[in-house]
Design a protein around this motif. Structure first.
Motif, PDB file in Angstrom:
ATOM      1  N   SER A   1       0.855  -1.249   0.018  1.00 23.11           N
ATOM      2  CA  SER A   1       0.126  -0.177   0.063  1.00 23.11           C
ATOM      3  C   SER A   1       0.859   1.334   0.052  1.00 23.11           C
ATOM      4  N   ARG A   2       1.999   1.181   0.564  1.00 21.23           N
ATOM      5  CA  ARG A   2       2.988   2.179   0.469  1.00 21.23           C
ATOM      6  C   ARG A   2       3.935   2.530  -0.504  1.00 21.23           C
ATOM      7  N   PHE A   3       4.185   1.291  -1.299  1.00 19.72           N
ATOM      8  CA  PHE A   3       5.071   1.202  -2.441  1.00 19.72           C
ATOM      9  C   PHE A   3       4.111   0.937  -3.686  1.00 19.72           C
ATOM     10  N   THR A   4       3.632   2.008  -4.412  1.00 14.46           N
ATOM     11  CA  THR A   4       2.767   1.656  -5.447  1.00 14.46           C
ATOM     12  C   THR A   4       3.259   1.879  -6.765  1.00 14.46           C
ATOM     13  N   ARG A   5       4.706   2.341  -6.691  1.00 11.40           N
ATOM     14  CA  ARG A   5       5.413   2.584  -7.992  1.00 11.40           C
ATOM     15  C   ARG A   5       6.612   1.740  -8.118  1.00 11.40           C
ATOM     16  N   THR A   6       6.787   1.097  -9.300  1.00 12.90           N
ATOM     17  CA  THR A   6       8.173   0.376  -9.344  1.00 12.90           C
ATOM     18  C   THR A   6       8.489   0.908 -10.685  1.00 12.90           C
ATOM     19  N   ILE A   7       9.921   1.116 -10.676  1.00 12.34           N
ATOM     20  CA  ILE A   7      10.581   1.472 -11.713  1.00 12.34           C
ATOM     21  C   ILE A   7      11.760   0.292 -12.127  1.00 12.34           C
ATOM     22  N   GLU A   8      11.704   0.006 -13.310  1.00  9.87           N
ATOM     23  CA  GLU A   8      12.521  -1.289 -13.627  1.00  9.87           C
ATOM     24  C   GLU A   8      13.621  -0.758 -14.272  1.00  9.87           C
ATOM     25  N   PHE A   9      15.018  -0.966 -13.800  1.00 14.34           N
ATOM     26  CA  PHE A   9      16.376  -0.659 -14.383  1.00 14.34           C
ATOM     27  C   PHE A   9      16.667  -1.990 -15.257  1.00 14.34           C
ATOM     28  N   GLU A  10      16.743  -1.811 -16.603  1.00  9.72           N
ATOM     29  CA  GLU A  10      17.238  -2.741 -17.432  1.00  9.72           C
ATOM     30  C   GLU A  10      18.858  -2.759 -17.560  1.00  9.72           C
ATOM     31  N   ASN A  11      19.245  -4.051 -18.006  1.00 10.37           N
ATOM     32  CA  ASN A  11      20.635  -4.073 -18.200  1.00 10.37           C
ATOM     33  C   ASN A  11      21.304  -3.027 -19.139  1.00 10.37           C
ATOM     34  N   TYR A  12      22.463  -2.533 -19.107  1.00  8.16           N
ATOM     35  CA  TYR A  12      23.032  -1.862 -20.243  1.00  8.16           C
ATOM     36  C   TYR A  12      23.212  -2.668 -21.511  1.00  8.16           C
ATOM     37  N   ASN A  13      22.859  -2.241 -22.548  1.00  7.74           N
ATOM     38  CA  ASN A  13      23.332  -2.907 -23.733  1.00  7.74           C
ATOM     39  C   ASN A  13      24.880  -2.792 -24.114  1.00  7.74           C
ATOM     40  N   ALA A  14      25.198  -3.173 -25.203  1.00  6.67           N
ATOM     41  CA  ALA A  14      26.864  -3.291 -25.564  1.00  6.67           C
ATOM     42  C   ALA A  14      27.253  -1.828 -25.952  1.00  6.67           C
ATOM     43  N   ASP A  15      26.418  -1.058 -26.667  1.00  9.04           N
ATOM     44  CA  ASP A  15      26.849   0.316 -27.051  1.00  9.04           C
ATOM     45  C   ASP A  15      27.008   1.038 -25.650  1.00  9.04           C
ATOM     46  N   GLU A  16      26.202   0.957 -24.685  1.00 12.34           N
ATOM     47  CA  GLU A  16      25.857   1.785 -23.599  1.00 12.34           C
ATOM     48  C   GLU A  16      27.384   1.332 -22.649  1.00 12.34           C
ATOM     49  N   MET A  17      27.607   0.263 -22.621  1.00 15.58           N
ATOM     50  CA  MET A  17      28.811  -0.239 -21.810  1.00 15.58           C
ATOM     51  C   MET A  17      29.861   0.448 -22.343  1.00 15.58           C
ATOM     52  N   VAL A  18      29.978   0.401 -23.627  1.00 15.29           N
ATOM     53  CA  VAL A  18      31.287   1.077 -24.225  1.00 15.29           C
ATOM     54  C   VAL A  18      31.136   2.517 -23.926  1.00 15.29           C
ATOM     55  N   THR A  19      29.938   3.156 -24.119  1.00 11.88           N
ATOM     56  CA  THR A  19      29.949   4.724 -23.873  1.00 11.88           C
ATOM     57  C   THR A  19      30.299   4.891 -22.560  1.00 11.88           C
ATOM     58  N   ILE A  20      30.114   4.012 -21.345  1.00 11.22           N
ATOM     59  CA  ILE A  20      30.465   4.093 -19.877  1.00 11.22           C
ATOM     60  C   ILE A  20      31.881   4.224 -19.963  1.00 11.22           C
ATOM     61  N   ILE A  21      32.622   3.214 -20.548  1.00 10.22           N
ATOM     62  CA  ILE A  21      34.085   3.236 -20.644  1.00 10.22           C
ATOM     63  C   ILE A  21      34.636   4.401 -21.279  1.00 10.22           C
ATOM     64  N   ARG A  22      34.130   5.085 -22.363  1.00 10.52           N
ATOM     65  CA  ARG A  22      34.417   6.194 -22.974  1.00 10.52           C
ATOM     66  C   ARG A  22      34.471   7.389 -21.839  1.00 10.52           C
ATOM     67  N   GLN A  23      33.406   7.346 -21.076  1.00  6.89           N
ATOM     68  CA  GLN A  23      32.926   8.252 -20.229  1.00  6.89           C
ATOM     69  C   GLN A  23      34.535   8.429 -19.087  1.00  6.89           C
ATOM     70  N   GLN A  24      34.699   7.112 -18.636  1.00 13.60           N
ATOM     71  CA  GLN A  24      35.658   6.830 -17.735  1.00 13.60           C
ATOM     72  C   GLN A  24      37.048   7.315 -18.338  1.00 13.60           C
ATOM     73  N   CYS A  25      37.179   7.070 -19.522  1.00 18.34           N
ATOM     74  CA  CYS A  25      38.707   7.493 -20.388  1.00 18.34           C
ATOM     75  C   CYS A  25      38.606   9.032 -20.141  1.00 18.34           C
ATOM     76  N   GLU A  26      37.319   9.889 -20.438  1.00 19.63           N
ATOM     77  CA  GLU A  26      37.586  11.331 -20.564  1.00 19.63           C
ATOM     78  C   GLU A  26      37.753  11.718 -19.268  1.00 19.63           C
ATOM     79  N   ARG A  27      37.377  11.295 -18.171  1.00 20.50           N
ATOM     80  CA  ARG A  27      37.442  11.574 -16.770  1.00 20.50           C
ATOM     81  C   ARG A  27      38.762  11.547 -16.223  1.00 20.50           C
ATOM     82  N   HIS A  28      39.627  10.531 -16.950  1.00 17.17           N
ATOM     83  CA  HIS A  28      40.920  10.255 -16.411  1.00 17.17           C
ATOM     84  C   HIS A  28      41.763  10.611 -17.312  1.00 17.17           C
ATOM     85  N   ASP A  29      41.668  11.339 -18.676  1.00 16.92           N
ATOM     86  CA  ASP A  29      42.541  11.800 -19.503  1.00 16.92           C
ATOM     87  C   ASP A  29      43.007  10.709 -20.298  1.00 16.92           C
ATOM     88  N   TYR A  30      42.313   9.654 -20.878  1.00 18.89           N
ATOM     89  CA  TYR A  30      42.539   8.702 -21.723  1.00 18.89           C
ATOM     90  C   TYR A  30      41.732   8.826 -22.830  1.00 18.89           C
TER      91      TYR A  30
END
Length: 816
Positions: free
Chosen positions: A713-742
């Motif tokens: 009765s108190r938790f009436t909304r559920t938000i589903e978090f899907e797995n990252y796809n391959a392109d999104e995984m590569v994008t996360i690695i690119r962000q790590q590279c930018e953050r650390h000068d690679y």
């Protein structure tokens, strides 16, 4: 005739049948050789003679059923004899005049003492054994110094060694075991030196120094004492060097205005405190170690004084150092506290303390707690891994922190509570789970030349109307704002503040006071981001909402959260227009695999609701089962309420919430369900003050909601978090590279995409965590590859290539 040999034998003809007969004819200097046997005699010896067992120790027994077997009124030498008194009123041996030498003897009694040296008598006892189930072992009251060397004291009815009045004694290489009283007891004006001695199994303090006695204790080991290891309550001088107490009730207690010095003293496995000073005593400590005690490592109270250098404390069950009560003072230089179960250092109730070059690693509460009008100065301190606040000052406490580094605290790096006052200069507060520094509840602070970086909430969080000064400080990389003020009437002065790369702009007012935000005077500009929304229906994105939409992937999550934001925004507009507000629950279920950003989204959701005025601060408190559930009845409700209270005004994020409803299979109390019941009640009591987010795997979260009628009765909304796809995984690695000068070259990106495409998305898949681990492995491989070359260019140092992906495992095996 000097040196005359006189023989005693119970059977040999032509020899004396008794020692009394031999002594009657013996001149001074005579040697009486006694044959094997038992001799029932009570002798008073007035000549300087030697009495020895002809066949060695254990062959001659001198026994008196009434009186004392040997009463020495002259210097006598005894060797290899067994001397026993069966009279409960008489010792086995008394020395009244001259210095007697006793070697390889066994002395036993049933009365108040086995051996006594008094008046002008003294004894040198070596390689002997003393027993007396009815009383003490050796009692010394004579002012002529006696000696005990390599002796054993066992099975004593009271104390093993007693030195009283003006007695003088040296003890070396002895072993004392199974005594119903003290191992060594000093009183009166006695003086004792004890070296290389072990005391085991004493029922009372193993070493007791009282009244006006003096003691020099070196390399004394106390084990398994039912009482205190070393009890010092004397107006005389006491020196304790290279001694240790193992498994005593307390390691050492100093009381009654005693002045004592400890060098290289060690306490381990005491059932209560390690070192305790009380009764206006003065304790000087150099190079001491306290480990694994049941109470405080060091407890100082009742107007006592401590001067300690190179003190090491490890107390998993209690506080490290406690300084307690007005008039109590402590000076600690190079103190190291590790793995304390409570506060590492606590100074309370008007006490004062100065700490120089302090080190704290891992403690169950605050590293330093200053409370109840206490005063503390810390000059040079390193604090890592405090479970709650790194430095906490509250309830009228005053503290000055100079040159301190506080890292990895579970709560705030520095907490200033009600009536607390802090002056902090040249210090850092980094990587805490809460704010870098929080000043609240009538607290005040002066912060100068400090850095607050990479904390889980704001760098500097001010919610007090008392004066707070921030001068020449840096706030950097904090999840919240660099500087946030929550009260409009706060007396906040900010000069030359550098604020950069924080999660939110510096905020001078809460949303409830108008929602205005502005950089602090002298602040560095914030990274470019969308302007904050005003909450009145315009289309511009607020900073946290813009950050949400800037996350990789999670399109469904972004859509759901944006819908919730719009719903809350419209509810606010209806309220302002005088219309009724439809019922809505802001509590959420975040369901999905790990590493998909659930905690990040929860933090941003809280910040957005704070901007809308729905929540007062929007901070996030993350907990798991271990933070809510205790192992004792009633403890779970207390822990859960404490965690919930910390989240008021913000978001309580419960990770792996389904573990609270999981049955352990046992028959004991279900403490997880107790936590659920407590949360449900608190959500009802504080329905408008907090947002609760429960997170975990999708299937398990459905079972969790079904486990308690109040949850659905108190938790009436559920938000589903899907797995990252391959392109999104590569994008996360690119962000790590930018953050650390690679830079990630094209071929490496293609190889990574192909790898993530076939990698199974089962329970072992970590999503963003897997991406970050992959980046870290690539950096490690690049470092190893370039370490063998001496001409690597700057471009080489920044580029990650296919050569840095040799660690990738075959399809189906994730990076670990």
């Amino acid at each position: 005739m000097t040196g005359q040999l006189i023989s005693v034998s119970a059977v040999e003809p032509g020899q004396h049948r008794s020692l009394a007969g031999a002594l009657a004819t013996a001149p001074d200097g005579a040697v009486i050789s006694v044959g094997p046997g038992r001799y029932a005699e009570a002798l008073v010896i007035t000549r300087q003679v030697t009495i020895t067992a002809e066949d060695g120790p254990g062959t001659v027994e001198i026994v008196a059923e009434s009186g004392t077997p040997l009463n020495l009124l002259a210097p006598v030498t005894l060797s290899g004899l067994t001397i026993r008194s069966q009279d409960q009123e008489a010792p086995a041996l008394i020395s009244q005049e001259g210095r007697s030498t006793i070697t390889e003897c066994e002395i036993g009694a049933q009365g108040w003492a086995a051996l006594v040296a008094h008046e002008r008598g003294a004894v040198n006892v070596a390689d002997s054994r003393v027993t007396n189930p009815g009383g003490a072992g050796v009692v010394i009251t004579a002012s002529v110094r006696s000696q005990l060397r390599q002796c054993r004291f066992e099975d004593l009815g009271t104390s093993a060694v007693v030195v009283a009045q003006r007695g003088r004694l040296s003890v070396s290489g002895c072993h004392i075991a199974r005594v119903a009283g003290n191992g060594v007891c000093l009183n009166g004006d006695a003086s004792v030196a004890v070296t290389d001695t072990v005391i085991a199994g004493a029922a009372k303090p193993a070493v007791a120094v009282e009244e006006g006695a003096n003691a020099d204790l070196r390399r004394v080991t106390v084990r398994e004492s039912e009482g205190v290891g070393f009890y010092l309550a004397t107006t005389g001088s006491v020196s304790v060097e290279d001694c240790q107490a193992e498994r005593a009730a307390e390691g050492l207690l100093v009381s009654q205005r005693t002045t004592a010095t400890l060098n290289q003293f060690r306490v381990s496995h005491a059932r209560e405190h390690g070192l305790r000073a009380t009764g206006q005593s003065t304790l000087t400590v150099r190079g001491c170690v306290v480990t694994d005690v049941g109470g405080a490592g060091v407890l100082l109270t009742d107007g006592s004084t401590l001067d300690a250098e190179e003190l090491v404390v490890s107390t998993p069950a209690g506080a490290g150092v406690t300084v307690h009560a007005e008039g109590t003072t402590a000076s600690l230089t190079r103190l190291r506290v590790r793995d304390s179960g409570g506060n590492a250092v606590e100074v309370v109730e008007g006490a004062t303390a100065e700490l120089t070059r302090m080190e704290v690693e891992r403690c169950g509460a605050a590293a330093v707690l200053v409370a109840e009008n206490a005063k503390v100065g810390v000059d040079g301190g390193s604090v890592q891994g405090a479970r709650t606040s790194g430095l906490a000052v509250t309830k009228g406490g005053t503290a000055a922190f100079t040159g301190c580094d506080v890292y990895g605290s579970g709560g705030d790096g520095v907490f200033v509570g009600k009536g607390g006052r802090v002056v902090m200069s040249g210090s850092r507060s980094r990587g805490s789970g809460g704010h870098g520094v929080q000043v609240t509840a009538e607290g005040s602070a002066e912060l100068a030349g400090c850095e607050f970086a990479d904390n889980g909430s704001d760098g500097v969080h001010v919610q007090t109307a008392e004066p707070v000064t921030v001068r020449d400080c840096v706030t950097r990389g904090n999840t919240g704002a660099g500087l946030r003020r929550l009260l409009a009437d706060a007396q906040l002065t900010v000069t030359a503040l550098t604020s950069e790369r924080n999660g939110f702009p510096d905020a001078y007012l809460t949303a409830g006071e108008g929602g205005a935000t502005a950089p602090a005077p002298g602040a560095a500009s914030q990274p470019a981001r969308a302007q904050a929304g005003n909450g009145n229906g315009d289309d511009s994105l607020s900073a946290p909402l813009a950050e949400l939409h800037g996350l990789v992937g999670l399109e469904g999550v972004k859509r759901d959260v944006t819908g919730l934001v719009n719903l809350n925004r419209m509810a606010k507009r209806r309220q302002e227009a005088g219309l009724s507000v439809p019922p809505m629950s802001r509590h959420l279920v975040f369901a999905g695999a790990p590493g998909t950003g659930k905690t990040t989204v929860g933090r941003l959701y809280g910040a957005i609701l704070a901007e809308l005025g729905v929540l007062t601060s929007g901070h996030l408190v993350e907990v798991a089962r271990a933070d809510l559930v205790a192992q004792i009845i009633g403890g779970t409700a207390i822990k859960t309420t404490e965690a919930f209270t910390k989240a008021l005004g913000g978001v309580l994020f419960i990770d792996e919430a389904y573990t609270l409803s999981a049955q352990s299979g046992g028959t004991g109390p279900d403490f997880g369900r107790e936590a659920i019941d407590t949360i449900v009640k608190l959500m009802e009591d504080h329905r408008s003050e907090v947002v609760v987010i429960v997170a975990g795997y999708s299937k398990e979260m459905r079972e969790f909601l079904a486990s308690n009628p109040g949850l659905e009765s108190r938790f009436t909304r559920t938000i589903e978090f899907e797995n990252y796809n391959a392109d999104e995984m590569v994008t996360i690695i690119r962000q790590q590279c930018e953050r650390h000068d690679y830079q990630l070259d094209h071929d490496a990106a293609v190889m990574l995409r192909d790898y993530f495409e076939v990698l199974p998305k089962d329970a072992t898949f970590g999503n963003g965590r897997t991406a970050r681990k992959t980046f870290e492995h690539m950096v490690d491989r690049q470092a190893s590859r370039l370490a063998v070359t001496s001409d690597a260019s700057t471009s080489d140092l920044t580029k990650l290539t296919v050569a840095d992906l040799d660690f990738l495992k075959p399809a189906g095996q994730p990076v670990t």
